[in-house]
Design a protein around this motif. Structure first.
Motif, short mmCIF file in Angstrom:
data_model
loop_
_atom_site.label_atom_id
_atom_site.label_comp_id
_atom_site.label_asym_id
_atom_site.label_seq_id
_atom_site.Cartn_x
_atom_site.Cartn_y
_atom_site.Cartn_z
N VAL A 1 6.95 -18.41 -22.04
CA VAL A 1 6.28 -18.67 -20.77
C VAL A 1 5.10 -17.70 -20.66
O VAL A 1 5.24 -16.59 -20.14
CB VAL A 1 7.24 -18.51 -19.57
N TYR A 2 3.95 -18.11 -21.17
CA TYR A 2 2.77 -17.25 -21.15
C TYR A 2 2.27 -17.05 -19.72
O TYR A 2 2.37 -17.95 -18.89
CB TYR A 2 1.65 -17.87 -21.98
N ILE A 3 1.71 -15.86 -19.48
CA ILE A 3 1.13 -15.59 -18.18
C ILE A 3 -0.27 -14.99 -18.34
O ILE A 3 -0.62 -14.44 -19.39
CB ILE A 3 1.99 -14.64 -17.33
N SER A 4 -1.05 -15.12 -17.28
CA SER A 4 -2.25 -14.31 -17.08
C SER A 4 -2.27 -13.97 -15.60
O SER A 4 -1.67 -14.69 -14.78
CB SER A 4 -3.51 -15.07 -17.49
N ILE A 5 -2.91 -12.88 -15.25
CA ILE A 5 -2.91 -12.44 -13.85
C ILE A 5 -4.34 -12.13 -13.43
O ILE A 5 -5.10 -11.49 -14.16
CB ILE A 5 -2.01 -11.20 -13.64
N GLU A 6 -4.70 -12.58 -12.24
CA GLU A 6 -6.00 -12.28 -11.66
C GLU A 6 -5.83 -11.66 -10.28
O GLU A 6 -4.84 -11.95 -9.58
CB GLU A 6 -6.86 -13.54 -11.57
N LEU A 7 -6.75 -10.80 -9.90
CA LEU A 7 -6.73 -10.19 -8.58
C LEU A 7 -7.49 -11.08 -7.61
O LEU A 7 -8.53 -11.65 -7.96
CB LEU A 7 -7.35 -8.80 -8.63
N LEU A 8 -7.00 -11.18 -6.38
CA LEU A 8 -7.63 -12.01 -5.36
C LEU A 8 -8.49 -11.17 -4.43
O LEU A 8 -9.57 -11.59 -4.02
CB LEU A 8 -6.58 -12.80 -4.59
N VAL B 1 -4.02 -5.28 -14.74
CA VAL B 1 -4.67 -6.58 -14.58
C VAL B 1 -6.14 -6.48 -14.98
O VAL B 1 -6.66 -7.31 -15.73
CB VAL B 1 -4.55 -7.09 -13.12
N LYS B 2 -6.83 -5.46 -14.49
CA LYS B 2 -8.27 -5.33 -14.79
C LYS B 2 -8.51 -5.07 -16.27
O LYS B 2 -9.57 -5.44 -16.81
CB LYS B 2 -8.87 -4.22 -13.94
N GLU B 3 -7.56 -4.46 -16.93
CA GLU B 3 -7.70 -4.21 -18.37
C GLU B 3 -7.28 -5.42 -19.22
O GLU B 3 -7.37 -5.39 -20.43
CB GLU B 3 -6.88 -3.00 -18.77
N GLY B 4 -6.79 -6.48 -18.55
CA GLY B 4 -6.37 -7.66 -19.28
C GLY B 4 -5.07 -7.48 -20.03
O GLY B 4 -4.75 -8.27 -20.93
N TYR B 5 -4.27 -6.47 -19.63
CA TYR B 5 -3.03 -6.22 -20.37
C TYR B 5 -2.09 -7.43 -20.34
O TYR B 5 -1.47 -7.78 -21.35
CB TYR B 5 -2.29 -4.99 -19.83
N PHE B 6 -1.94 -8.05 -19.18
CA PHE B 6 -0.93 -9.10 -19.04
C PHE B 6 -1.31 -10.41 -19.72
O PHE B 6 -0.45 -11.27 -19.92
CB PHE B 6 -0.65 -9.36 -17.56
N LYS C 1 0.81 -1.21 0.00
CA LYS C 1 0.00 0.00 0.00
C LYS C 1 0.85 1.27 0.00
O LYS C 1 0.38 2.33 -0.42
CB LYS C 1 -0.93 0.00 1.21
N ASP C 2 2.09 1.17 0.49
CA ASP C 2 2.91 2.39 0.57
C ASP C 2 3.67 2.68 -0.73
O ASP C 2 4.55 3.54 -0.76
CB ASP C 2 3.88 2.33 1.76
N THR C 3 3.33 1.96 -1.80
CA THR C 3 3.76 2.32 -3.16
C THR C 3 2.48 2.47 -4.00
O THR C 3 2.23 1.68 -4.91
CB THR C 3 4.69 1.26 -3.76
N PRO C 4 1.66 3.48 -3.69
CA PRO C 4 0.31 3.56 -4.25
C PRO C 4 0.25 3.71 -5.76
O PRO C 4 -0.68 3.20 -6.40
CB PRO C 4 -0.29 4.78 -3.55
N ILE C 5 1.23 4.38 -6.36
CA ILE C 5 1.21 4.55 -7.82
C ILE C 5 1.46 3.21 -8.50
O ILE C 5 0.74 2.82 -9.43
CB ILE C 5 2.24 5.59 -8.26
N HIS C 6 2.49 2.51 -8.06
CA HIS C 6 2.83 1.22 -8.67
C HIS C 6 1.73 0.19 -8.42
O HIS C 6 1.40 -0.60 -9.32
CB HIS C 6 4.17 0.72 -8.15
N ARG C 7 1.18 0.19 -7.20
CA ARG C 7 0.11 -0.76 -6.90
C ARG C 7 -1.10 -0.50 -7.81
O ARG C 7 -1.65 -1.43 -8.42
CB ARG C 7 -0.32 -0.66 -5.44
N ALA C 8 -1.52 0.76 -7.90
CA ALA C 8 -2.68 1.10 -8.71
C ALA C 8 -2.44 0.78 -10.18
O ALA C 8 -3.34 0.29 -10.88
CB ALA C 8 -3.02 2.58 -8.54
N ASN C 9 -1.24 1.03 -10.65
CA ASN C 9 -0.93 0.74 -12.05
C ASN C 9 -1.02 -0.76 -12.33
O ASN C 9 -1.59 -1.19 -13.34
CB ASN C 9 0.48 1.23 -12.40
N PHE C 10 -0.49 -1.56 -11.41
CA PHE C 10 -0.54 -3.02 -11.58
C PHE C 10 -1.99 -3.50 -11.58
O PHE C 10 -2.39 -4.29 -12.44
CB PHE C 10 0.25 -3.69 -10.45
N VAL C 11 -2.78 -3.01 -10.65
CA VAL C 11 -4.19 -3.39 -10.57
C VAL C 11 -4.92 -2.98 -11.85
O VAL C 11 -5.72 -3.73 -12.40
CB VAL C 11 -4.86 -2.74 -9.33
N TYR C 12 -4.64 -1.77 -12.32
CA TYR C 12 -5.28 -1.27 -13.54
C TYR C 12 -4.96 -2.17 -14.74
O TYR C 12 -5.85 -2.58 -15.50
CB TYR C 12 -4.81 0.15 -13.82
#
Length: 238
Positions: A230-237, A107-112, A94-105
């Motif tokens: 090595v294909y990946i997909s990412i989901e939020l828990l 993932v939700k956009e299906g970028y990865f 949580k104390d890296t809010p920009i990087h955390r939000a970017n990663f979440v964004y």
């Protein structure tokens, strides 16, 4: 004359039967197939629309502020990377809010989805978020061209399992992170001299370091790209 009439009658009946067998009505028309295809794709389109957050095209001038606002309404801090070798679970800080939000964004956009662990270095790092698929460049062109400001205030040091933002180039005096790529560190702490206080650490592997080790030791070419993608997909828990 009777023979001629009988012959004509038989010919007419046979011709009608052949015509019926070959009628387009017995198989779906091109228009029918088109309609069926549209019906099948509608649920997928609706699902994609639901997860799209409709952020503006991100540039370096606005990315930090937009992502900070986005992070306030998207508080997820746990994620799972899925690979054919197994899953890797992550805790986002949580104390890296920009990087955390970017990663979440992303993932939700299906970028990865359908990107790779595209760089593997035994006893050092595995890096993800890129691919040689044209689809990856199309996604980047849609989402934005930007970097993330460094978030180094916590003073964290790289250790086994930490997750950090990658860079477009190492000699980067402002220490900004590339938006679309990250790496997991697995090497000894003596290998972190050029990493600490220069690369933002925004998460930690909580489960699946055996999978990280497996991927790190895959055969790779001279550019450290795995010989087999090595294909990946990412989901939020949560």
């Amino acid at each position: 004359m009777r023979f001629l009439l009988l012959f004509c009658l038989l010919f007419f009946v046979t011709a009608c039967e052949d015509t019926k067998k070959q009628s387009p009505a017995d198989t779906p028309s091109a228009e029918t197939k088109k309609t069926e295809a549209v019906v099948k794709k509608e649920p997928e389109a609706e699902k994609k629309e639901e997860r799209t957050q409709a952020l503006p095209f991100l540039t370096e001038a606005i990315a930090d502020s937009v992502l900070l606002s986005y992070g306030k309404v998207n508080p997820e801090t746990r994620a799972r990377i899925k690979t054919k070798y197994g899953d890797i679970e992550l805790q986002l800080f949580k104390d890296t809010p920009i990087h955390r939000a970017n990663f979440v964004y992303l993932v939700k956009e299906g970028y990865f989805d359908n990107t790779y662990f595209h760089r593997v270095v035994p006893n050092f790092i595995i890096q993800a978020g890129n691919s040689d698929n044209a689809d990856t460049n199309r996604k980047r062109a849609k989402l934005g061209k930007y970097r993330l400001s460094a978030e180094l205030e916590s003073g964290r040091r790289h250790r086994r399992g930490t997750i950090s933002g990658a860079k477009w180039y190492r000699e980067n005096p402002d220490n900004k992170s590339a938006a679309y790529e990250f790496f997991i560190f697995l090497g000894p702490e003596k290998s972190t001299g050029h990493l600490n206080n220069k690369y933002t650490i925004f998460g930690q592997v909580t489960q699946g370091m055996d999978v990280v080790d497996t991927i790190a030791n895959l055969p790779a070419d001279e550019g450290e790209w795995p010989l087999n993608n090595v294909y990946i997909s990412i989901e939020l828990l949560d």
